[in-house]
Design an enzyme around this catalytic site. Structure first.
Site, short mmCIF file in Angstrom:
data_model
loop_
_atom_site.label_atom_id
_atom_site.label_comp_id
_atom_site.label_asym_id
_atom_site.label_seq_id
_atom_site.Cartn_x
_atom_site.Cartn_y
_atom_site.Cartn_z
CG ASP A 1 -2.32 0.46 0.89
OD1 ASP A 1 -2.61 0.51 -0.32
OD2 ASP A 1 -3.12 0.75 1.79
CG ASP B 1 4.51 -4.69 -8.99
OD1 ASP B 1 5.22 -4.07 -8.17
OD2 ASP B 1 3.27 -4.70 -8.94
CD GLU B 2 2.75 -7.71 -5.81
OE1 GLU B 2 3.35 -7.87 -4.72
OE2 GLU B 2 1.68 -7.08 -5.91
CB ALA B 3 10.71 -8.05 -6.88
#
Ligand code: ZN
Length: 216
Positions: free
Chosen positions: A12, A86-88
């Protein structure tokens, strides 16, 4: 010089929005990127931000060779100028090693976005490897706030609004899910250590045992 940059933050904190922004800025200059993601909230092969923007992405599945994928694209005549991940945090450490090779051997910039620590305040293996290998780490401290108003630095997992500290490291949820389900909430360290979510703080505030003592 191309570089591996790790943009780290809590849930977030606007990571996916920034990932989309970097992609947008570069494509406006005629550059073409490959976007990898893993378990995005919008579904497989998507990169989405909480502000409602969505773009197509390549799902970085378990065991996928990210370096091999890019070499394959380039050898087929594909144009790849940069890479966004992303979301590594969900990637395996050896996939992060592959990203470092993309920088060193293919000369591409790699911008990886991820959460540093899990709901038990422990590093995700993918994020740990990024901290070890990145040329640069950018800590994103965008407006994510704890319910108390302090800067939110930790991710809590909640079930029915109550914070839990046991369970598998990866359970994909979202901060906006209904409270009956597994959800996540960002907290300051003080309230993470005290396991006080907004729901439990609210319940505590209504309980007579914690009403302020009024002097006679
Ligand atoms: Zn707090």
């Amino acid at each position: 010089m191309s570089e591996l940059v790790f943009f780290s933050g809590t849930m977030d904190c606007g990571k996916s929005t920034l990932a989309l922004q970097i992609g947008h800025n570069r494509s406006a200059r005629g550059l073409q990127g490959v976007i990898f993601t893993r378990d995005d909230r919008a579904g497989e092969g998507k990169l989405s931000s909480r502000l409602g923007l969505v773009t197509e992405a390549v799902e970085a599945t378990e065991g996928m060779d990210l370096y091999g994928y890019l070499v394959d694209q380039l050898s087929k005549g594909g144009k790849v100028d940069y890479v966004i991940v992303d979301e590594a945090q969900f990637l395996a450490p050896d996939q992060i090693d592959q990203l470092a090779r993309v920088v060193d051997d293919l000369g591409l910039d790699v911008f990886a976005f991820g959460i540093t620590t899990d709901f038990r305040t422990k590093l995700f293996p993918g994020s740990q490897r990024l901290i070890e290998l990145a040329d640069r780490i950018e800590a994103l401290q965008v407006e994510a706030l704890c319910w108390c108003g302090a800067r939110a630095t930790h991710n809590a997992r909640t079930v029915g609004g109550e914070m839990v500290v046991e369970g598998a490291q990866v359970v994909v949820g979202d901060v906006n899910r209904p409270v009956e389900e597994v959800g996540y909430e960002v907290l300051c360290r003080r309230h993470h250590l005290r396991r006080m979510t907004s729901a439990s703080a609210h319940a505590g505030a209504l309980s007579p045992d914690v009403l302020p003592v009024t002097s006679a």
